[in-house]
Design an enzyme around this catalytic site. Structure first.
Site, mmCIF file in Angstrom:
data_model
loop_
_atom_site.group_PDB
_atom_site.id
_atom_site.type_symbol
_atom_site.label_atom_id
_atom_site.label_comp_id
_atom_site.label_asym_id
_atom_site.label_seq_id
_atom_site.Cartn_x
_atom_site.Cartn_y
_atom_site.Cartn_z
ATOM 1 N N GLU A 191 77.952 128.422 -11.445
ATOM 2 C CA GLU A 191 78.370 128.831 -10.062
ATOM 3 C C GLU A 191 78.664 130.329 -10.233
ATOM 4 O O GLU A 191 79.571 130.925 -11.073
ATOM 5 C CB GLU A 191 79.760 128.183 -9.764
ATOM 6 N N LYS A 230 90.318 121.511 -9.042
ATOM 7 C CA LYS A 230 88.929 121.905 -9.221
ATOM 8 C C LYS A 230 88.645 123.051 -9.883
ATOM 9 O O LYS A 230 87.868 123.510 -10.677
ATOM 10 C CB LYS A 230 88.059 121.526 -8.151
ATOM 11 N N ASP A 279 83.163 117.689 -24.746
ATOM 12 C CA ASP A 279 83.007 116.656 -23.667
ATOM 13 C C ASP A 279 84.137 117.112 -22.452
ATOM 14 O O ASP A 279 84.953 116.769 -22.288
ATOM 15 C CB ASP A 279 83.406 115.106 -24.304
ATOM 16 N N HIS A 316 82.105 135.868 -3.134
ATOM 17 C CA HIS A 316 81.108 134.751 -3.393
ATOM 18 C C HIS A 316 79.895 135.109 -2.858
ATOM 19 O O HIS A 316 78.750 135.031 -3.468
ATOM 20 C CB HIS A 316 81.611 133.394 -2.825
#
Ligand code: MEV
Length: 433
Positions: A81, A265, A281, A382
């Site tokens: 991202e 998130k 992991d 962004h």
């Protein structure tokens, strides 16, 4: 490893300049440099998982400006991202202005679970288990003498009766296991499998599952950072206004699970990227983080933000304290050539230090997101980076990408067709698009 002249503005340099700087900084050799561009060989990939038909690569970027417990770090991050690496580096710089991140971590204690059924009396079975704790710990330790020599291994037994489940009453036995520098899944799973027969003998019950828990609330890392409020000033907004808006943004996540999910998130954007870069992991970390965020019965923010006044002035204070089960020995950390180089760039830290670097990255990522969201919104930055991807997808050469992206943004028309037209007509070479 002492920091050696890492420029904070890596983004202004070319790929090869960046690569040279990081090679000098981390003493990378030719094979390390090769690992950064080639990653896994197909043969290595084939021995890692099943039914391999290829390899899948992702960008590895460097988070800069990290000052953690007085020591500078550059933080390798693997993520698809745009904005994440730039944002975390900017936020880390803000925290540096307040003295840097202060981090700490618990002992690396994981929980292994053994599910015991067909028990007439849960309390009686729990008492028998508790009485035999030393015997159980010895059985758990038999298979991993090395970890014990390093000060780890099985450390305790706890019983959790579950009297009312869809399958009737059951007793859950927790084995507390200090994994030292290993993530520990193998060691813990071996240990719980080893003690299961003894648990059956002791209780007369029947063991079903024997597996570690990813809710690693005994293996946590904490980062704290202060940002001098004046550092937050933006055109049209003073620092106090921005700090207040960030605090309000956090309060929204603290009170509302819909917002907290997105907020967390954003934290995991930073943590997962370091986990991927170091061969850890990330699914385990995700599972643990979200379960922990709901530990009090309602899903909430993993971070805490407050406005405080000290002798030196006003500060925005952030804290992130969460489960982080990461390893620096075994698994992909050692087997994956690029993960090995990431570890080298971090100075080959122990697992607890790696967890502390990751929690600092998570806190910085959260600060960056809240600051952007509470001021100009997330899309401005962004879209600037998205425009670069659009230019690349349209076939722009490396030296054309930025100019084309700038034109797309200035025209507020970030589309591949427009980028193609600019490339075909050579318009990116002129000052008037
Ligand atoms: C995007 O990947 C992450 C954010 O949505 C996080 C947040 O909203 O706090 C920007």
């Amino acid at each position: 490893m002492t920091p050696r002249n890492i420029p904070t503005s890596l983004y202004k340099l070319s790929l090869s300049e960046r690569s040279q700087i990081i090679s000098d900084y981390a003493n990378l050799d030719q094979s390390d440099i090769k690992a950064l561009s080639c990653g896994l060989t197909i043969e290595q990939a084939d021995s890692m998982i099943e039914n391999v038909i290829g390899r899948y690569t992702l960008p590895l970027g460097l988070g800069t400006n990290f000052l953690i417990n007085g020591r500078e770090f550059i933080v390798p991050m693997v993520v698809e991202e745009p904005s994440i690496v730039a944002a975390v580096s900017y936020a880390a710089k803000l925290v540096s202005a307040g003295g840097g991140f202060k981090t700490s971590s618990s002992e690396p204690v994981m929980i292994g679970q053994v599910q015991v059924l067909d028990l007439a009396d849960l309390a009686d079975a729990a008492a028998k288990i508790n009485m035999a704790e030393l015997e159980l710990l010895a059985a758990a330790n038999r298979f991993h003498p090395t970890i014990q020599k390093l000060g780890g291994g099985a450390k305790g037994i706890e019983c959790r009766p579950l009297p009312d489940t869809p399958a009737g009453p059951m007793l859950i036995v927790h084995l507390l296991y200090d994994c030292r520098d290993a993530m520990g899944a193998n060691a813990v799973n071996t240990a719980v499998e080893a003690i299961a027969p003894l648990i059956e003998q002791l209780t007369g019950g029947r063991v079903n599952l024997r597996i570690l828990s990813n809710l690693t609330d005994r293996r946590t890392a904490r980062a704290e950072g202060l940002v001098p409020v004046d550092q937050l000033a933006r055109p049209g907004l003073n620092g106090e206004q921005v700090a207040q808006a960030i605090f309000e943004a956090w309060a929204f996540a603290a009170a509302d699970p819909y917002r907290a999910t997105t907020h967390n998130k954003g934290i995991m954007n930073g943590i997962d990227a370091v986990a991927l870069a170091t061969g850890n992991d990330w699914r385990a970390l995700e599972a643990g983080a979200h379960a922990y965020a709901a530990r009090n019965g309602r899903y909430t923010s993993l971070t805490d933000w407050s406005l405080i006044t000290l002798d030196e002035g006003k500060f925005l204070k952030g804290v992130l304290d969460m489960p982080l089960s990461v390893g620096t020995v075994g698994g992909a950390t050692k087997a994956h050539p690029t993960a090995r180089v990431s570890m080298k760039m971090l100075g080959n830290p122990h697992a607890r230090t790696l967890a502390e670097i990751m929690v600092a990255a998570g806190l910085a990522q959260n600060l960056a997101a809240l600051r952007a969201l509470a001021t100009e919104g997330i899309q401005t930055g962004h879209m600037r980076l998205h425009a670069r991807q659009v230019a690349l997808a349209a076939g722009a050469a490396a030296d054309q990408v930025q100019r084309i992206a700038d034109i797309l943004v200035s025209e507020n028309n970030i589309r591949e067709e427009r980028a193609k037209a600019l490339i075909e007509r050579g318009l990116h070479n002129t000052t008037k698009p």
